[in-house]
Design an enzyme around this catalytic site. Structure first.
Site, mmCIF file in Angstrom:
data_model
loop_
_atom_site.group_PDB
_atom_site.id
_atom_site.type_symbol
_atom_site.label_atom_id
_atom_site.label_comp_id
_atom_site.label_asym_id
_atom_site.label_seq_id
_atom_site.Cartn_x
_atom_site.Cartn_y
_atom_site.Cartn_z
ATOM 1 C CB THR A 188 2.814 -0.733 -4.279
ATOM 2 O OG1 THR A 188 2.931 -0.504 -2.867
ATOM 3 C CG2 THR A 188 2.304 -2.135 -4.512
ATOM 4 C CE LYS B 296 -3.881 -2.319 2.125
ATOM 5 N NZ LYS B 296 -4.448 -2.701 0.876
ATOM 6 C CB CYS B 297 4.257 1.739 -0.632
ATOM 7 S SG CYS B 297 5.652 2.861 -0.828
ATOM 8 N N GLY B 298 3.170 4.217 -2.369
ATOM 9 C CA GLY B 298 3.243 4.862 -3.669
ATOM 10 C C GLY B 298 4.243 4.195 -4.598
#
Length: 163
Positions: free
Chosen positions: A39, A35-37
């Site tokens: 990803t 759930k990371c930018g």
């Protein structure tokens, strides 16, 4: 000292991941999060894995939830997300801490290596990358923002593929 010596880590699905199986291969170790930018880098990591696997290379994804809780899922949820969203076939370990007092020993062996800008020590964010050579030595480190297919990453991998 080889990163494989006396380092135990579980696979994402339980049971030992047996890092010794990577002796003789080049490995790109990456702390990952769903759930990371950053990803979308999973897609580039999977392409690298597919492109170089036959030449003695693997990506090893290490889920970590230390950066703003961006890997909150269970092992099954992480595996399903990676497979369904990005078609990930490279191995994933259990979720671990990469910084702090509970830092996993694998990362204890990685963080002393400096990247091209001279950064060593704590992992800065999700998707920090380390190239491990066939003997288990850490030979390169790349910032989280460095894409998996960046020329400098490709050069480091190709330079350390088994002969």
């Amino acid at each position: 000292m080889s990163v494989y010596d006396a380092v135990e880590i579980e696979s994402l699905h339980g049971g030992p991941a047996d890092l010794a199986q990577y002796r003789g291969k080049a490995v790109l170790v990456v702390n990952v999060a769903s759930k990371c930018g950053l990803t979308p880098q999973y897609a580039g990591l999977e392409r690298l894995h597919a492109q170089y696997a036959a030449r003695g290379f693997t990506v090893l994804g290490v889920p970590c939830n230390q950066f703003m809780g961006q890997e909150p899922g269970t092992s099954d949820e992480i595996a399903e997300f990676c497979s369904a969203t990005y078609g990930v076939t490279f191995p994933l370990t259990e979720k671990v801490d990469v910084n702090g007092e509970a830092r996993h020993p694998l990362y204890g062996n990685l963080v002393d290596t400096a990247d091209a800008e001279g950064h060593s020590g704590d992992i800065r964010w999700n998707f920090e990358k380390f190239v491990i050579d066939a003997s288990g030595s850490v030979v390169a480190r790349f910032s989280p923002q460095t894409e998996p297919d960046a020329p400098e990453v490709i050069t480091a991998i190709e330079a350390h593929l088994p002969k």
